[in-house]
Design a protein around this motif. Sequence first.
Motif, PDB file in Angstrom:
ATOM      1  N   GLN A 198     -23.375 -32.977   5.215  1.00 30.91           N
ATOM      2  CA  GLN A 198     -21.965 -32.967   4.036  1.00 30.91           C
ATOM      3  C   GLN A 198     -20.938 -32.272   4.336  1.00 30.91           C
ATOM      4  O   GLN A 198     -19.705 -32.096   4.246  1.00 30.91           O
ATOM      5  CB  GLN A 198     -22.838 -32.765   2.794  1.00 30.91           C
ATOM      6  CG  GLN A 198     -23.074 -34.276   1.703  1.00 30.91           C
ATOM      7  CD  GLN A 198     -22.807 -34.869   1.718  1.00 30.91           C
ATOM      8  OE1 GLN A 198     -22.667 -36.336   2.562  1.00 30.91           O
ATOM      9  NE2 GLN A 198     -21.770 -35.229   0.730  1.00 30.91           N
ATOM     10  N   ALA A 199     -21.678 -30.817   4.797  1.00 30.08           N
ATOM     11  CA  ALA A 199     -20.427 -30.232   5.338  1.00 30.08           C
ATOM     12  C   ALA A 199     -19.984 -30.874   6.134  1.00 30.08           C
ATOM     13  O   ALA A 199     -18.178 -30.614   6.662  1.00 30.08           O
ATOM     14  CB  ALA A 199     -21.266 -28.339   5.576  1.00 30.08           C
TER      15      ALA A 199
ATOM     16  N   ALA B 153     -23.089 -29.940  -6.730  1.00 26.55           N
ATOM     17  CA  ALA B 153     -22.612 -31.167  -5.761  1.00 26.55           C
ATOM     18  C   ALA B 153     -22.035 -31.754  -6.342  1.00 26.55           C
ATOM     19  O   ALA B 153     -20.411 -32.697  -6.187  1.00 26.55           O
ATOM     20  CB  ALA B 153     -23.055 -31.086  -4.201  1.00 26.55           C
TER      21      ALA B 153
ATOM     22  N   TYR C  78     -21.121 -27.199   0.423  1.00 25.03           N
ATOM     23  CA  TYR C  78     -22.419 -27.516   1.096  1.00 25.03           C
ATOM     24  C   TYR C  78     -23.086 -26.794   2.089  1.00 25.03           C
ATOM     25  O   TYR C  78     -24.776 -26.894   1.971  1.00 25.03           O
ATOM     26  CB  TYR C  78     -21.640 -28.448   1.380  1.00 25.03           C
ATOM     27  CG  TYR C  78     -21.413 -29.694   0.648  1.00 25.03           C
ATOM     28  CD1 TYR C  78     -21.550 -30.061  -0.705  1.00 25.03           C
ATOM     29  CD2 TYR C  78     -20.786 -30.732   0.879  1.00 25.03           C
ATOM     30  CE1 TYR C  78     -21.863 -30.991  -1.834  1.00 25.03           C
ATOM     31  CE2 TYR C  78     -20.014 -31.402   0.314  1.00 25.03           C
ATOM     32  CZ  TYR C  78     -20.430 -31.812  -0.762  1.00 25.03           C
ATOM     33  OH  TYR C  78     -20.373 -32.245  -2.159  1.00 25.03           O
TER      34      TYR C  78
ATOM     35  N   PHE D   9     -27.103 -31.281   3.012  1.00 26.00           N
ATOM     36  CA  PHE D   9     -25.788 -30.891   2.721  1.00 26.00           C
ATOM     37  C   PHE D   9     -25.016 -30.426   3.785  1.00 26.00           C
ATOM     38  O   PHE D   9     -24.173 -30.406   4.016  1.00 26.00           O
ATOM     39  CB  PHE D   9     -26.780 -29.956   1.478  1.00 26.00           C
ATOM     40  CG  PHE D   9     -26.535 -30.461   0.432  1.00 26.00           C
ATOM     41  CD1 PHE D   9     -25.236 -30.898  -0.404  1.00 26.00           C
ATOM     42  CD2 PHE D   9     -27.849 -30.858   0.126  1.00 26.00           C
ATOM     43  CE1 PHE D   9     -25.490 -31.446  -1.408  1.00 26.00           C
ATOM     44  CE2 PHE D   9     -27.345 -31.540  -1.790  1.00 26.00           C
ATOM     45  CZ  PHE D   9     -26.701 -31.623  -2.287  1.00 26.00           C
TER      46      PHE D   9
ATOM     47  N   GLU E  67     -16.968 -27.610   1.927  1.00 23.91           N
ATOM     48  CA  GLU E  67     -17.092 -27.612   3.420  1.00 23.91           C
ATOM     49  C   GLU E  67     -17.980 -26.361   2.939  1.00 23.91           C
ATOM     50  O   GLU E  67     -19.601 -26.123   3.289  1.00 23.91           O
ATOM     51  CB  GLU E  67     -16.218 -27.104   4.516  1.00 23.91           C
ATOM     52  CG  GLU E  67     -16.842 -27.348   5.888  1.00 23.91           C
ATOM     53  CD  GLU E  67     -16.516 -27.011   6.818  1.00 23.91           C
ATOM     54  OE1 GLU E  67     -16.963 -27.354   8.387  1.00 23.91           O
ATOM     55  OE2 GLU E  67     -15.449 -26.034   6.723  1.00 23.91           O
TER      56      GLU E  67
END
Length: 182
Positions: free
Chosen positions: A52-53, A96, A30, A49, A27
């Motif tokens: 994504q976190a 990533a 990201y 992103f 986390e």
Amino acid sequence: MSSHPEFLRSKFHGLLHDQIRHEFDAEHQYIAIAVWFDNADLPQLAKHFYAQAVEERNHVMMIVQYFLDRDISVELSGIDAAKSHFENVREPTALAFAQEKNVTEQIVQLASTAREEGDYLGEQFMQWFMKEQMEEAANMTTLLTIADRAGSNLFDLEDFVAREMSGPSDASGAPSTAGGSI
């Protein structure tokens, strides 16, 4: 439920506890990648992103809920520093991708350990994570491939992310999240 929760019951629980830190590290990384993309005026990549976190945070809270449901204590530890400076768009994307490959290995090890120990509840819990991780790894592979193809044409990369990677993720069958998903 006992009045004194146990900290760890098995090797699987120990690895799953470690996974909390791994997911928080992901986390954090990201967020750093999203901030870099935001600062580079690449809003679609930044948005991707940031999302994504949030997914990684939700994974942590799913694990926390699993421990709460099994009456196992949870201890939150520190997280690692995130890499925040990159030379080009490929570098954070490749980071990533590598991170997702690493998490895939961790998830497979967790599922394997639960099976070895005969922890059928743990093995069942890991099934959703394995499915999710396959999707995450595939998405990062695609993003890295498209970043390589786009080269210096960042408009094409941004357009691809907006067009192909900004839809809602499939959360069907997801484990419960402590405190609710965000």
